[in-house]
Design an enzyme around this catalytic site. Structure first.
Site, mmCIF file in Angstrom:
data_model
loop_
_atom_site.group_PDB
_atom_site.id
_atom_site.type_symbol
_atom_site.label_atom_id
_atom_site.label_comp_id
_atom_site.label_asym_id
_atom_site.label_seq_id
_atom_site.Cartn_x
_atom_site.Cartn_y
_atom_site.Cartn_z
ATOM 1 N N LYS A 11 0.831 -1.212 0.000
ATOM 2 C CA LYS A 11 0.000 0.000 0.000
ATOM 3 C C LYS A 11 0.869 1.268 0.000
ATOM 4 O O LYS A 11 2.067 1.228 0.281
ATOM 5 C CB LYS A 11 -0.944 -0.033 1.204
ATOM 6 N N TYR A 51 -12.383 -1.336 -3.823
ATOM 7 C CA TYR A 51 -12.926 -1.520 -2.471
ATOM 8 C C TYR A 51 -14.445 -1.375 -2.443
ATOM 9 O O TYR A 51 -15.011 -1.009 -1.397
ATOM 10 C CB TYR A 51 -12.272 -0.527 -1.506
ATOM 11 N N ASN A 114 -2.105 0.211 6.689
ATOM 12 C CA ASN A 114 -1.610 -1.055 7.222
ATOM 13 C C ASN A 114 -0.731 -1.839 6.248
ATOM 14 O O ASN A 114 -0.668 -3.063 6.304
ATOM 15 C CB ASN A 114 -2.777 -1.903 7.751
ATOM 16 N N HIS A 117 -2.208 -5.308 1.352
ATOM 17 C CA HIS A 117 -3.508 -5.931 1.107
ATOM 18 C C HIS A 117 -3.284 -7.395 0.741
ATOM 19 O O HIS A 117 -2.275 -7.733 0.125
ATOM 20 C CB HIS A 117 -4.214 -5.231 -0.064
ATOM 21 N N GLU A 128 -9.510 -9.949 -8.139
ATOM 22 C CA GLU A 128 -8.520 -8.896 -7.864
ATOM 23 C C GLU A 128 -7.303 -9.020 -8.783
ATOM 24 O O GLU A 128 -6.717 -8.004 -9.184
ATOM 25 C CB GLU A 128 -8.121 -8.937 -6.386
HETATM 26 P P1 GDP Z 1 -8.182 -6.604 5.385
HETATM 27 O O1 GDP Z 1 -8.810 -7.728 4.599
HETATM 28 O O2 GDP Z 1 -7.416 -7.081 6.604
HETATM 29 O O3 GDP Z 1 -7.359 -5.667 4.531
HETATM 30 O O4 GDP Z 1 -9.374 -5.719 6.012
HETATM 31 P P2 GDP Z 1 -10.796 -5.277 5.443
HETATM 32 O O5 GDP Z 1 -11.109 -5.964 4.139
HETATM 33 O O6 GDP Z 1 -11.773 -5.399 6.563
HETATM 34 O O7 GDP Z 1 -10.606 -3.703 5.170
HETATM 35 C C1 GDP Z 1 -9.968 -3.242 4.010
HETATM 36 C C2 GDP Z 1 -9.023 -2.128 4.396
HETATM 37 O O8 GDP Z 1 -9.800 -1.037 4.899
HETATM 38 C C3 GDP Z 1 -8.059 -2.464 5.526
HETATM 39 O O9 GDP Z 1 -6.907 -3.161 5.096
HETATM 40 C C4 GDP Z 1 -7.737 -1.085 6.064
HETATM 41 O O10 GDP Z 1 -6.789 -0.407 5.211
HETATM 42 C C5 GDP Z 1 -9.083 -0.381 5.947
HETATM 43 N N1 GDP Z 1 -9.880 -0.501 7.179
HETATM 44 C C6 GDP Z 1 -10.500 -1.598 7.669
HETATM 45 N N2 GDP Z 1 -11.155 -1.342 8.794
HETATM 46 C C7 GDP Z 1 -10.955 -0.008 9.045
HETATM 47 C C8 GDP Z 1 -11.387 0.865 10.094
HETATM 48 O O11 GDP Z 1 -12.099 0.482 11.022
HETATM 49 N N3 GDP Z 1 -10.981 2.165 9.996
HETATM 50 C C9 GDP Z 1 -10.204 2.624 8.970
HETATM 51 N N4 GDP Z 1 -9.850 3.931 8.952
HETATM 52 N N5 GDP Z 1 -9.781 1.827 7.968
HETATM 53 C C10 GDP Z 1 -10.149 0.515 8.015
#
Ligand code: GDP
Length: 143
Positions: A11, A51, A114, A117, A128
């Site tokens: 990222k 997303y 973070n 991905h 994807e």
């Molecule tokens: P992943 O599969 O671990 O990447 O997590 P998710 O699919 O739930 O979320 C996609 C991305 O959205 C995450 O990798 C983070 O960059 C972001 N994200 C997820 N949850 C949160 C949150 O509660 N707050 C914020 N600001 N970003 C989030």
């Protein structure tokens, strides 16, 4: 070839911080080989499309803004049990909850910024990979 391939993105936070090389080395040391890779800078529309499943979540605007804030590095990775293994080695979404030694524990800044991905299912991995790469870039076996 579902099961042996997955999609990762280094990222914009980690790429801008010069961590791409370290993360790639980590992934290769975890048994992955790189099938395809490029450096990309997503438009707002592209980030929103990637997303789309999160549209409507409170963090959607912030997430897509972050993902368009700089260059990133999508890659197709290959190894046995690719999706599950990559999810394990990257760690939990929030680095505060990620296991010691995982990519996110080592390199993530916050739950949003973070570092990396990873596709969460074989079905999503196929979609994807197709978002970022043409089938011929991935090579023999296609998706
Ligand atoms: P992943 O599969 O671990 O990447 O997590 P998710 O699919 O739930 O979320 C996609 C991305 O959205 C995450 O990798 C983070 O960059 C972001 N994200 C997820 N949850 C949160 C949150 O509660 N707050 C914020 N600001 N970003 C989030």
């Amino acid at each position: 070839m579902a099961g042996r391939r997955t999609l990762t993105i280094i990222k914009p936070d980690a790429f801008a911080a010069g961590k791409a090389g370290a993360i790639i080395a980590y992934l290769e040391n975890s048994g992955f080989t790189i099938r395809a890779a490029r450096v990309a800078h997503l438009s707002q529309a592209q980030a929103e499309a990637f997303y789309a499943v999160h549209r409507g979540r409170p963090f959607f605007a912030s997430l897509t803004s972050f993902m368009t804030s700089g260059r990133c590095m999508p890659m197709v990775l290959e190894r046995d049990d690719a999706v599950a293994t990559l999810r394990t080695v990257i760690g939990a979404t929030d680095p505060a909850e990620a296991a010691p030694g995982t990519v996110r524990k080592l390199y993530a800044v916050s739950k949003e910024r973070n570092a990396i991905h990873a596709s969460d299912s074989d079905e999503n991995a196929v979609a994807e990979m197709g978002f970022f790469f043409a089938e011929m870039e991935v090579g023999v076996g296609g998706w």
